[in-house]
Enzyme design. Sequence first.
Site, PDB file in Angstrom:
ATOM      1  N   HIS A 289      50.968  32.749  20.860  1.00  0.00           N
ATOM      2  CA  HIS A 289      51.989  33.793  21.026  1.00  0.00           C
ATOM      3  C   HIS A 289      53.118  33.170  21.858  1.00  0.00           C
ATOM      4  O   HIS A 289      52.864  32.293  22.691  1.00  0.00           O
ATOM      5  CB  HIS A 289      51.329  34.950  21.788  1.00  0.00           C
ATOM      6  CG  HIS A 289      52.167  36.176  21.929  1.00  0.00           C
ATOM      7  ND1 HIS A 289      53.166  36.284  22.862  1.00  0.00           N
ATOM      8  CD2 HIS A 289      52.137  37.360  21.278  1.00  0.00           C
ATOM      9  CE1 HIS A 289      53.717  37.488  22.777  1.00  0.00           C
ATOM     10  NE2 HIS A 289      53.110  38.162  21.817  1.00  0.00           N
TER      11      HIS A 289
ATOM     12  N   ASP B 198      44.316  32.383  27.031  1.00  0.00           N
ATOM     13  CA  ASP B 198      45.051  33.614  26.797  1.00  0.00           C
ATOM     14  C   ASP B 198      44.079  34.591  26.132  1.00  0.00           C
ATOM     15  O   ASP B 198      43.764  34.459  24.944  1.00  0.00           O
ATOM     16  CB  ASP B 198      46.262  33.311  25.898  1.00  0.00           C
ATOM     17  CG  ASP B 198      47.019  34.576  25.519  1.00  0.00           C
ATOM     18  OD1 ASP B 198      46.551  35.681  25.855  1.00  0.00           O
ATOM     19  OD2 ASP B 198      48.073  34.453  24.872  1.00  0.00           O
TER      20      ASP B 198
ATOM     21  N   GLN C 109      44.029  39.007  23.252  1.00  0.00           N
ATOM     22  CA  GLN C 109      43.403  39.608  22.070  1.00  0.00           C
ATOM     23  C   GLN C 109      41.885  39.624  22.136  1.00  0.00           C
ATOM     24  O   GLN C 109      41.243  40.275  21.322  1.00  0.00           O
ATOM     25  CB  GLN C 109      43.838  38.850  20.804  1.00  0.00           C
ATOM     26  CG  GLN C 109      45.313  39.000  20.477  1.00  0.00           C
ATOM     27  CD  GLN C 109      45.697  40.423  20.084  1.00  0.00           C
ATOM     28  OE1 GLN C 109      44.869  41.188  19.584  1.00  0.00           O
ATOM     29  NE2 GLN C 109      46.942  40.789  20.304  1.00  0.00           N
TER      30      GLN C 109
ATOM     31  N   LYS D 290      45.990  46.393  25.684  1.00  0.00           N
ATOM     32  CA  LYS D 290      45.320  45.961  24.455  1.00  0.00           C
ATOM     33  C   LYS D 290      43.814  46.221  24.543  1.00  0.00           C
ATOM     34  O   LYS D 290      43.052  45.872  23.661  1.00  0.00           O
ATOM     35  CB  LYS D 290      45.583  44.476  24.204  1.00  0.00           C
ATOM     36  CG  LYS D 290      47.056  44.193  23.888  1.00  0.00           C
ATOM     37  CD  LYS D 290      47.251  42.781  23.461  1.00  0.00           C
ATOM     38  CE  LYS D 290      48.701  42.366  23.472  1.00  0.00           C
ATOM     39  NZ  LYS D 290      49.467  42.821  22.313  1.00  0.00           N
TER      40      LYS D 290
ATOM     41  N   CYS E  97      55.587  37.339  17.143  1.00  0.00           N
ATOM     42  CA  CYS E  97      55.871  36.521  18.332  1.00  0.00           C
ATOM     43  C   CYS E  97      55.123  35.191  18.247  1.00  0.00           C
ATOM     44  O   CYS E  97      54.591  34.697  19.247  1.00  0.00           O
ATOM     45  CB  CYS E  97      55.498  37.236  19.624  1.00  0.00           C
ATOM     46  SG  CYS E  97      56.498  38.674  19.926  1.00  0.00           S
TER      47      CYS E  97
HETATM   48  N1  PMP Z   1      49.158  36.630  24.098  1.00  0.00           N
HETATM   49  C1  PMP Z   1      48.706  37.206  22.988  1.00  0.00           C
HETATM   50  C2  PMP Z   1      47.686  36.478  22.153  1.00  0.00           C
HETATM   51  C3  PMP Z   1      49.163  38.471  22.635  1.00  0.00           C
HETATM   52  O1  PMP Z   1      48.698  39.047  21.530  1.00  0.00           O
HETATM   53  C4  PMP Z   1      50.118  39.113  23.448  1.00  0.00           C
HETATM   54  C5  PMP Z   1      50.669  40.476  23.066  1.00  0.00           C
HETATM   55  N2  PMP Z   1      50.987  40.616  21.730  1.00  0.00           N
HETATM   56  C6  PMP Z   1      50.538  38.475  24.610  1.00  0.00           C
HETATM   57  C7  PMP Z   1      50.034  37.230  24.908  1.00  0.00           C
HETATM   58  C8  PMP Z   1      51.507  39.111  25.540  1.00  0.00           C
HETATM   59  O2  PMP Z   1      50.961  40.287  26.037  1.00  0.00           O
HETATM   60  P1  PMP Z   1      51.872  41.341  26.837  1.00  0.00           P
HETATM   61  O3  PMP Z   1      53.051  41.613  25.923  1.00  0.00           O
HETATM   62  O4  PMP Z   1      50.997  42.535  26.977  1.00  0.00           O
HETATM   63  O5  PMP Z   1      52.249  40.698  28.106  1.00  0.00           O
END
Ligand code: PMP
Length: 403
Positions: free
Chosen positions: A119, A197, A200, A223, A361
């Site tokens: 991401h 990270d 997910q 999430k 993203c």
């Molecule tokens: N890493 C991953 C794998 C994600 O899916 C996301 C959110 N889509 C993020 C980081 C960032 O999370 P947040 O927008 O809640 O800070």
Amino acid sequence: MFDIEAIRSDFPALNHHQQQGIVYLDSAATSQKPQCVIDAVSHFYENGNANVHRGAHRLSSDATKCYEQSRAKVAQFINCHANELVWTKGATEAINLVAYGLTPLVGKDEVILISELEHHANIVPWQQLAKRSGASLRAIPVDVDGIINTEQALELIKELKPKVLAISHASNALGNIQQVETLIKAAKAYDAFTLVDGAQSLLHLRPDVKALDCDFFVFSAHKCLGPTGIGGLYGRYPCLEALEVFQTGGEMVTKVSIEQAEFNPPPGKFETGTPNIAGVVGFGAAIDYLSTLDMEQVREHEMQLFTYLHQQLAQFSQVRILGDLNNNIGTISFVVSGEHPYDLATLMDMEGIALRHGHHCAQPLMAALGVNGTVRVSLAFYNNQADVDAFIAALANTLEMIA
Ligand code: PMP
């Protein structure tokens, strides 16, 4: 017994969606919230509402108690000590905190290693660290389906001897689960700092940070059934101690003069200003809720739905499914030849199906796959077979309409 209908009734938004004729298949973007989380947040504002870590009055000490109890609950959930858990706004802020904090510890000839499927939140902060430190940023490649070949990744680690390895536990765009333990073990041979990270994975895999043996693990509460605007960073205590402070100001200090300041030990040295107290309390309720569920049954239910979903999806010859279907959290990404993901998602919305489209993203991943974006269906344990059937029926209508 895993009673899906009883579980669904704990999520008021699902009932509301049903009345509106909407099926929610976008849990990778944010999960729905059970009633107990909504109640915990409003209960805090209705009955407690005071600032934490200050004030002798009982409202403040009650708020502090709830706030710290949530830290202990979440720490237990991911298997760490409460003082190894820093509250942040979410996964993004937590990665930024680590990437910034590592600045004095990363040299100009060193390598920061990520992967092509990260991401943007796990790419851009490392680009910034590379700029500050002069280190180079490299990425483990993915194959044509977006899968990391673990053997190839191990070879790359051996060749590059990275100072930092930052990798997602599960991909938000494709749902793939990475073999993070293996990669971490390899990177540790070169004394790398390792970050997972877990944005997910927290909901689907219930990660154990000690078993992963990572130095850092980041997540977002929203999430994982919790409120938005709150998340966290697990850090092995000596690693948290070694990090430079990120944001500075009140609360994170023990002593301040005009010239200088002394900082709290972790986790306090990273928590400045008034925190998202209601968010922390709500997340504590989410963890309580999750702890009542049998994880094996949850995972089995998600995997049954996922298998059903990709088997049904495979019937459409125009659909190309991406990602690793054998190691997956329950998220499926696909493209339809000649159709823009935005058009498909818009038509599906008209059919009442809430999906995500676009690059998720993860633009470097889209570039590696040679697509401009995908349509993504992401499941959670509160979805049922009727949700998948509704999606498949809507897709059949949509594809017929555009044929
Ligand atoms: N890493 C991953 C794998 C994600 O899916 C996301 C959110 N889509 C993020 C980081 C960032 O999370 P947040 O927008 O809640 O800070």
